[in-house]
Design a protein around this motif. Structure first.
Motif, PDB file in Angstrom:
ATOM      1  N   GLU A  65      -6.655  -7.333  10.727  1.00 17.07           N
ATOM      2  CA  GLU A  65      -6.773  -7.133   9.285  1.00 17.07           C
ATOM      3  C   GLU A  65      -7.731  -8.169   8.698  1.00 17.07           C
ATOM      4  OE1 GLU A  65      -3.933  -6.496   5.323  1.00 17.07           O
ATOM      5  OE2 GLU A  65      -3.087  -7.391   7.150  1.00 17.07           O
ATOM      6  N   SER A  86       1.209  -6.487   3.350  1.00  9.08           N
ATOM      7  CA  SER A  86       0.641  -6.758   4.674  1.00  9.08           C
ATOM      8  C   SER A  86       1.652  -7.393   5.610  1.00  9.08           C
ATOM      9  CB  SER A  86      -0.590  -7.659   4.531  1.00  9.08           C
ATOM     10  OG  SER A  86      -1.033  -8.121   5.788  1.00  9.08           O
ATOM     11  N   SER A 141      -6.390  -0.376   3.745  1.00  7.97           N
ATOM     12  CA  SER A 141      -5.020  -0.491   3.252  1.00  7.97           C
ATOM     13  C   SER A 141      -4.982  -0.263   1.745  1.00  7.97           C
ATOM     14  CB  SER A 141      -4.449  -1.875   3.580  1.00  7.97           C
ATOM     15  OG  SER A 141      -4.960  -2.851   2.678  1.00  7.97           O
TER      16      SER A 141
END
Length: 840
Positions: free
Chosen positions: A401, A464, A325
């Motif tokens: 994640e 996020s 990311s």
């Protein structure tokens, strides 16, 4: 996994709607997408007159964007290296077609990572390496097995210290057991799979023995497997065998998951692990190593499905590819979790308690006949059922994640539960966050998630949160090269299944009233479970409405009827996401050709999709109108790279939130003589800083170097299961996306024996490539001094489609990366650099 190399070598949705693309000029799109296959023809001295461009678009040219040079590629897309030896003709080979047969009459397969002259690789970490402070056992980690995806992020803005993130997908039993004593410090458990003399060999999977005890002695067992949900069958095993099974399951599940390594870039641009650092971390299938705090403090579920769980997630496993990311975290994708735990859920999203919990081992198989030339099974499955606290199958199959500094882990349920291959983000300020994903199964879907809110700052960790609320879409491809994104929401109407458009003539859809899936289709072909009309009548009774009034929400039946409308819709949405593959089949998602990696082009925002193969299985098969090479007739059946452009936009004006798109084929697999790119089974992809596409292949271990006779009976003619054996070991290619070389694959590397190259990652300057070498020696295990190699004969076609015999020398097993005979192979992560700065 199928037959061992030694045994091989001893034998010589419906998309029927029409429409026109909106917001994009048709002629411009044809120029944009159709570069690959026509460029391959141009690069050949000659080609068969009957061939047609594999794009199917009838026109081909480059994208029109300005190409850029990188450290390893010239501005026109030409490689600055000379490709290593390769067993079949490649596009643009530097000799006339007439010389193909002479130059390729002999080929030697090498058990190593073979690179062009001037390049070298350095092992960064291999299976079993131990990292962490000496003397602090609780802070030390063991690098796991079968490394796959890699990601790289600088630490605290440093120029030379990084987080190296590595997935560990699964355990290949033969090389894993060969390394067991070295890694665990004690003899390996005795797992042996032998033919059952009482059963016919066809489809008989053999009898499994564990530490000398045969499952044939357990009445409820099925030779190679045991339903451990049957308490009496489990108790019938001797105490020591039960202990071995539990211990082996713990070790297998402890060797998968992810590693987060603290690494340093060296002066020569390679990387080394800072061995004694206290910052290394491991998250296994069921535990976290060197991560402080209680489980609930560093792991959680987010999104609608979170209400279905009673506790935080325990770990992560079957981690295939992933993504990095822009806000400084890693995304890891859980793929073939069904091998270790159950996959199906009830209509309310609960476990299907009545289903068996299988534990056992799988053997090698050629054309339906199991081969037992080695006692050690290649695969041990069902380990998630065998822990003291069995794993909940619903916890796996998500995009997870991981924050590298703390090890905090979030499973983003809004992105759906299916066999995730990877995730590619499109993250731009002022636009919604988009995540593109592939479901790596036969008949699987292409997916997109779009956040409800827009991105403010891509580098802000708070971004996020956008992955927690949004809409998941499945792609519906139309034959006219347009498509639409179908939302997986309660209000989406059901669509009548169209299995006759798929080679296997069946599609998996949600089974009601029980749960799980059921194959619907033409009962006269491939024997699906029920006919389409029968399924429609069942769901009409389940939903209480005529079929044309049913929506996805009508396929969900929650246990709690007292929920308010908002909470009820959220939980219904959570069940749909947990059962995403089946639900997408029920509402018109297009069954595809094993969509693996998806990547967003860094310059124009178009999305490239690696479809690995167009074969079928009990899961399903692709729609032949979108994947015409799924008809078992040519070498292009083994995958292709497609490209999609979101609705209406040019270059980076494309809208990640668009619900319409245009698509085409960028480059096809297969022989050059059949308009292919000279490879099989496209898999992981990455763009270098200049925008060139790098792709690795995923030829299954059972098919690698399988002697091709071009016969139907042994599956080695084009379209057969074992035809990819003509392409040798797995490989890596560079494919320019712009300029005169656009769409022409150029070979960069070949893998060691029975290995797969995975997880390519370039440094920002493009001078170093991080690469995983996965499962070397998966089939034959350790390469031995008493039988180091075999000789085969293959029938290869030149670029004019004329056959010629090729004598091929093939090592039996692997010793990578050590390189010494009789030393077991190990998966490893390597860093590749160029020593020779001169252009080829």
């Amino acid at each position: 996994m199928a037959a061992s190399s030694s045994s091989r070598r001893s034998s010589a949705s419906s998309a029927g709607d029409s429409g026109t693309p909106r917001g994009i000029d048709r002629r411009r799109f044809l120029r944009y997408v159709g570069a690959g296959s026509a460029a391959i023809f141009v690069g050949c001295t000659s080609s068969p007159q009957s061939a047609t461009p594999a794009t199917g678009l009838g026109e081909a040219a480059a994208t029109g964007a300005t190409p850029g040079a990188g450290p390893w590629v010239l501005a026109d897309g030409s490689a600055t290296w000379r490709s290593p030896a390769y067993p079949v003709p490649l596009p643009g080979a530097p000799w006339p077609v007439a010389e193909d047969a002479q130059r390729l009459a002999r080929y030697e397969v090498i058990d190593d990572l073979v690179l062009p002259d001037g390049f070298r690789s350095h092992v960064v970490a291999r299976y079993g390496d131990v990292f962490g402070p000496t003397g602090a056992t609780e802070r030390r980690i063991v690098f796991g097995f079968n490394n796959d995806y890699t990601g790289l992020l600088p630490i605290d803005g440093s120029d030379d210290e990084f987080w190296l993130f590595v997935n560990h997908e699964y355990v290949s039993a033969r090389p894993w057991l060969a390394c067991y004593d070295n890694v665990f410090g004690k003899p390996a458990p005795g797992y042996e799979l032998a033919a059952d003399s009482h059963d016919p060999p066809l489809f008989a999977q053999g009898v499994l023995s564990i530490d000398g005890f045969s499952l044939a002695d357990v009445e409820a067992a099925e030779g190679n497997r045991l339903n451990v949900a049957n308490e009496e069958a489990w108790k019938a095993l001797p105490t020591n065998v039960r202990a071995t099974i539990r211990d082996t399951a713990e070790k297998i599940l402890g060797d998968v998951g992810v590693s987060v390594l603290h690494v340093r870039r060296r002066a020569d641009d390679t990387f080394e692990v800072i061995a004694d650092s206290a910052r290394h971390r491991r998250i296994t299938a069921y535990s976290r190593i060197n991560i402080d705090g209680a489980p609930h403090e560093h792991s959680r579920f987010s999104g609608p499905s979170r209400h279905l769980f009673d506790s935080p997630p325990r770990g992560t496993m079957t981690n295939c590819s992933g993504g990095t990311s822009p806000w400084g975290t890693f995304l890891t994708c859980e793929e073939n979790f069904y091998n270790e735990v159950w996959e199906d859920v009830s209509p309310g999203g609960r476990p299907l308690d009545a289903k068996p919990r299988w534990y056992g081992a799988k053997g090698d198989r050629i054309n339906g006949i199991y081969i037992f030339d080695q006692p050690t099974p290649p695969n041990i499955f069902g380990n998630g059922h065998m822990l003291d606290e069995p794993l909940d199958g619903r916890e796996y199959g998500w995009v997870t994640e991981v924050e590298p500094e703390t090890g905090h882990m979030v499973k983003h349920t809004a992105l759906g539960r299916f066999r995730h291959e990877n995730v590619a983000l499109r993250c731009e300020a002022g636009r919604p966050l988009a995540a593109y994903m592939g479901d790596d199964r036969r008949g699987g879907h292409v997916w997109k998630f779009v956040s409800d809110e827009v991105v403010e700052d891509p580098s802000d960790p708070a971004t996020s949160r956008l992955l927690e609320k949004g809409t998941l879409y499945a792609a519906h491809f139309r034959p006219d090269f347009t498509g639409t994104w179908v939302p997986l929401v309660p209000e989406t109407p059901l669509r009548r299944p169209d299995p006759h458009q798929c080679p296997t003539q069946h599609i998996q859809v949600p089974s009601r009233f029980v749960g799980g899936g059921v194959a619907v289709g033409d009962t006269e072909r491939d024997n699906p479970d029920i006919e389409v009309e029968r399924w429609i009548s069942i769901v009409e009774r389940f939903g209480g409405k005529p079929f044309d009034q049913l929506t996805l929400g009508d396929l969900v039946q929650l246990d709690d009827d007292a929920l308010d409308s908002a909470r009820r819709r959220e939980e219904v949405q959570g069940v749909l996401l947990m059962d995403a593959f089946l639900m997408a089949n029920a509402c018109g998602g297009t069954p595809s050709a094993r969509p693996e990696d998806l990547e967003v082009h860094p310059h124009d925002g178009s999305v490239y999709i690696a479809f690995t193969d167009a074969t079928g299985s009990s899961d399903g098969s692709p729609d032949m109108r979108i994947f015409p090479d799924s008809t078992f007739e040519n070498s292009r059946q083994y995958g292709a790279i497609y490209r999609i452009i979101e609705e209406g936009v040019e270059s980076r004006e494309s809208d990640p939130a668009a619900t319409e798109f245009t698509w085409g084929r960028f480059v096809s697999s297969g022989e050059v003589a059949e308009a292919g790119g000279g490879f099989a089974c496209a898999d992981n992809m990455v763009f270098d800083p200049a925008g060139n596409l790098w792709m690795v292949t995923d030829i299954s271990t059972s098919a690698q170097n399988f002697p091709t006779t071009r016969e139907v009976i042994d599956g080695t003619r084009p379209g057969g299961k074992f035809f990819p054996g003509v392409f040798g070991n797995n490989s890596m290619f560079m494919i320019p996306t712009d300029g005169p070389k656009a769409g022409v694959p150029q070979l960069f590397a070949t893998a060691p024996m029975e290995a797969e190259l995975c997880g390519p990652t370039f440094t920002d300057d493009g001078r170093t490539l991080i690469l995983s070498v996965q499962h070397p020696g998966e089939d034959d295990g350790t390469r031995r001094s008493e039988n180091p190699q075999d000789e085969q004969v293959h029938i290869v076609h030149d670029r004019d489609n004329r056959p010629f015999p090729q004598t091929r020398t093939v090592p039996v097993g692997s010793n990578f990366p050590d390189g010494r005979l009789d030393v077991p192979p190990r998966p490893a992560v390597v860093a590749i650099v160029r020593d020779d700065e001169k252009e080829a």
